[in-house]
Design a protein around this motif. Structure first.
Motif, short mmCIF file in Angstrom:
data_model
loop_
_atom_site.label_atom_id
_atom_site.label_comp_id
_atom_site.label_asym_id
_atom_site.label_seq_id
_atom_site.Cartn_x
_atom_site.Cartn_y
_atom_site.Cartn_z
N ASP A 140 0.83 -1.27 -0.09
CA ASP A 140 -0.03 -0.17 0.01
C ASP A 140 0.86 1.39 -0.01
N HIS A 141 2.21 1.11 0.70
CA HIS A 141 3.05 2.18 0.51
C HIS A 141 4.29 2.22 0.00
N ALA A 142 4.45 1.03 -0.71
CA ALA A 142 5.87 0.64 -1.34
C ALA A 142 5.50 -0.07 -2.77
N ASP A 143 6.66 -0.08 -3.44
CA ASP A 143 6.75 -0.93 -4.79
C ASP A 143 7.45 -1.94 -4.72
N PHE A 144 8.40 -2.21 -3.48
CA PHE A 144 8.99 -3.64 -3.30
C PHE A 144 9.26 -3.70 -2.04
N VAL A 145 9.08 -4.92 -1.65
CA VAL A 145 9.19 -5.32 -0.36
C VAL A 145 9.78 -6.73 -0.16
N GLN A 146 10.88 -6.71 0.62
CA GLN A 146 11.69 -7.93 0.99
C GLN A 146 11.45 -8.19 2.53
N LEU A 147 11.21 -9.46 2.63
CA LEU A 147 11.08 -10.24 3.89
C LEU A 147 12.41 -11.04 4.14
N PRO A 148 12.65 -11.37 5.38
CA PRO A 148 13.87 -11.98 5.66
C PRO A 148 13.88 -13.58 5.10
N VAL A 149 15.35 -13.91 5.11
CA VAL A 149 15.42 -15.42 4.78
C VAL A 149 15.82 -15.92 6.25
N ARG A 150 15.54 -17.32 6.49
CA ARG A 150 15.89 -17.99 7.57
C ARG A 150 16.74 -19.13 7.45
N ALA A 151 17.72 -19.50 7.22
CA ALA A 151 18.41 -20.51 6.84
C ALA A 151 18.11 -21.81 7.96
N ALA A 155 9.37 -15.15 7.76
CA ALA A 155 10.49 -15.26 6.82
C ALA A 155 10.37 -16.58 5.95
N THR A 156 11.35 -16.47 4.99
CA THR A 156 11.31 -17.56 4.01
C THR A 156 12.30 -18.64 4.82
N ARG A 157 11.94 -19.87 4.94
CA ARG A 157 12.73 -20.79 5.37
C ARG A 157 13.27 -21.82 4.59
#
Length: 470
Positions: A186-197, A296-298
């Protein structure tokens, strides 16, 4: 008994070599330490100001309907061992209905196609896209083929997606991911979420060093980048782009090629930076669910040395060399600083190699000294000061590494992170040299190929558990 002159000359040469290596390595280590100290102070300032902490999302918000359709795209080449679990997990974890999971497979990879078909079980939210060109091409080429299919679907149904989300074939998504991305766009054009190894019992050194690095990078470095308004690179997983921004980048490339640079080894990294260059806003978000688990993406990372070196050499080649060639340098000081940090991989490999060569030279000189052949090195006050700074910075770095790894994995793994530093350094050295060799080959006409990471089968389906919050 007189000492042979040749042996004396060798010792003298070793002493000179040690001094020069020490001066070179100490200088660059201090420069790196100052760089890291600047980032650390920024992060500590954010914490003192009450910023940079993880926000929360409720159970109801995590399962709320999306405000528009989401296209989730995955490129898969020889991923039969993992893609089935990934597809089943995503379809079951995400409670929203308004998303389509696009999986790009190659026409000469029947095993992966079969695995996707079995896992999707005719679920209308899953869509298989089969490329006409045999694999492997580059990952970006496969992603562009998926993007073309996505555009065809939009034209066919007369409805445009709101966002495009990137994932890899081995990812385990968080149930709240789509909701977090949808709300943030809603307020951004690109969003990155964390990566969890994820940790592997079978690989407590190589696979686990990824956990140490991602815990600190996505717990500190990316948080600072977001706070300073710097361009955010896309990790290729857990990242969502506004549909209009993706269309603008695709239009800039022209020729119907799609938004992904097929000639680039780190097309995701480049895509994230292009958002800022197109005037868009980028965000890196750390959000925790009601149980305290990080949204996060695991994923499981390589457990073998060869695979880890291959993967990291591709990152260095794409970010350090191709990034310099293709993106140049930004005029803003923040983005310039971050670009220098991103592209330091080859120099880091050289400095680390010099550091370990120093250990070898010192060992030989100590052996010579025990035989009366060496009086030991004489360091200038400047060099002594540099060495002291190096030692202090090492312990400072160890403290931060312990803190960030402990936050996500517990104190035992936090202490283990220090033991894994030599392993991480060895991988960095080998990957740096491999990346340099690969880049030099491209300068003489060598083709850029998808030197993909080998992914083994998931050990088990993982439940999202509560984690300690710092």
């Amino acid at each position: 008994m007189p000492v042979p002159q040749a042996l004396t000359d060798v010792v003298l040469y070793l002493e000179t070599l040690e001094h020069e290596l020490l001066l070179f390595a100490a200088f660059w280590i201090v420069i790196g330490a100052l760089d890291e100290l600047g980032l650390d102070l920024c992060w500590l300032s954010l914490r003192l100001l009450g910023r940079g902490r993880s926000s929360r999302i409720s159970e109801a918000e995590a399962g709320a309907p999306l405000s528009g359709g989401a296209a989730v795209i995955i490129a898969a080449w020889q991923e039969a061992d993992v893609i089935g679990h990934t597809v089943r997990h995503a379809l079951s974890a995400w409670r929203q209905r308004d998303f389509t999971l696009y999986i790009g497979c190659y026409c000469n990879d029947a095993a992966t196609i079969a695995a996707v078909m079995e896992a999707s079980s005719d679920d209308p939210r899953a869509r298989i896209v089969i490329t006409q060109n045999p694999g492997p091409t580059t990952k970006a080429d496969c992603l562009n083929r998926i993007y073309a299919a996505l555009c065809d679907d939009e034209a066919r149904h007369g409805r445009r997606f709101r966002c495009v989300v990137l994932h890899d074939a081995e990812d385990m998504v968080h149930p709240a991911e789509l909701a977090v991305i949808d709300r943030a766009l809603d307020h951004a054009d690109f969003v990155q979420l964390p990566v969890r190894a994820e940790l592997l019992e079978s690989s407590p050194w190589i696979a686990a060093h990824y956990a140490d690095e991602f815990a600190e990078t996505h717990g500190k470095s990316m948080v600072v980048r977001d706070a300073l308004g710097a361009a955010i690179p896309a990790a290729g997983v857990g990242c969502g782009f506004a549909r209009e921004m993706i269309a603008r980048i695709a239009a800039q490339r022209g020729g119907g090629r799609g938004p992904f640079a097929a000639e680039c080894l780190t097309e995701d990294y480049e895509l994230g930076l292009l958002v800022t260059r197109e005037g868009g806003r980028s965000r890196f978000l750390r959000v925790r669910d009601e149980q305290g688990a990080l949204v996060a993406t695991r994923a499981y990372f390589p457990a073998r040395l060869e695979d880890a070196v291959r993967q990291k050499s591709r990152w260095i080649h794409g970010i350090a060399f191709q990034g310099w060639d293709r993106l140049g340098w930004s005029s803003g000081w923040v983005d310039m600083w971050m670009a220098l940090r991103d592209r330091r991989g080859p120099l880091t490999a050289v400095v680390l190699a010099c550091g370990y060569a120093l250990l070898l030279a010192e060992g030989l000189l100590q052996l010579a000294a025990s035989g009366g052949l060496s009086g030991g090195p004489v360091m200038s006050p400047l060099l002594e000061a540099l060495v002291v700074i190096c030692l202090v910075s090492f312990f400072w770095r160890c403290a931060f590494r312990i803190a960030f790894t402990s936050r996500e994995y517990g104190i035992v793994e936090g202490l283990g992170a220090i033991m894994r530093i030599p392993v991480a350094n060895l991988i960095s050295i080998l990957a740096g040299w491999r990346a340099v060799s690969a880049y030099v080959r491209t300068l003489f006409g060598g083709a850029v190929r998808w030197d993909k990471t080998r992914h083994d089968a998931h050990p088990a389906a993982l439940a999202f558990r509560s984690e300690a919050v710092l």
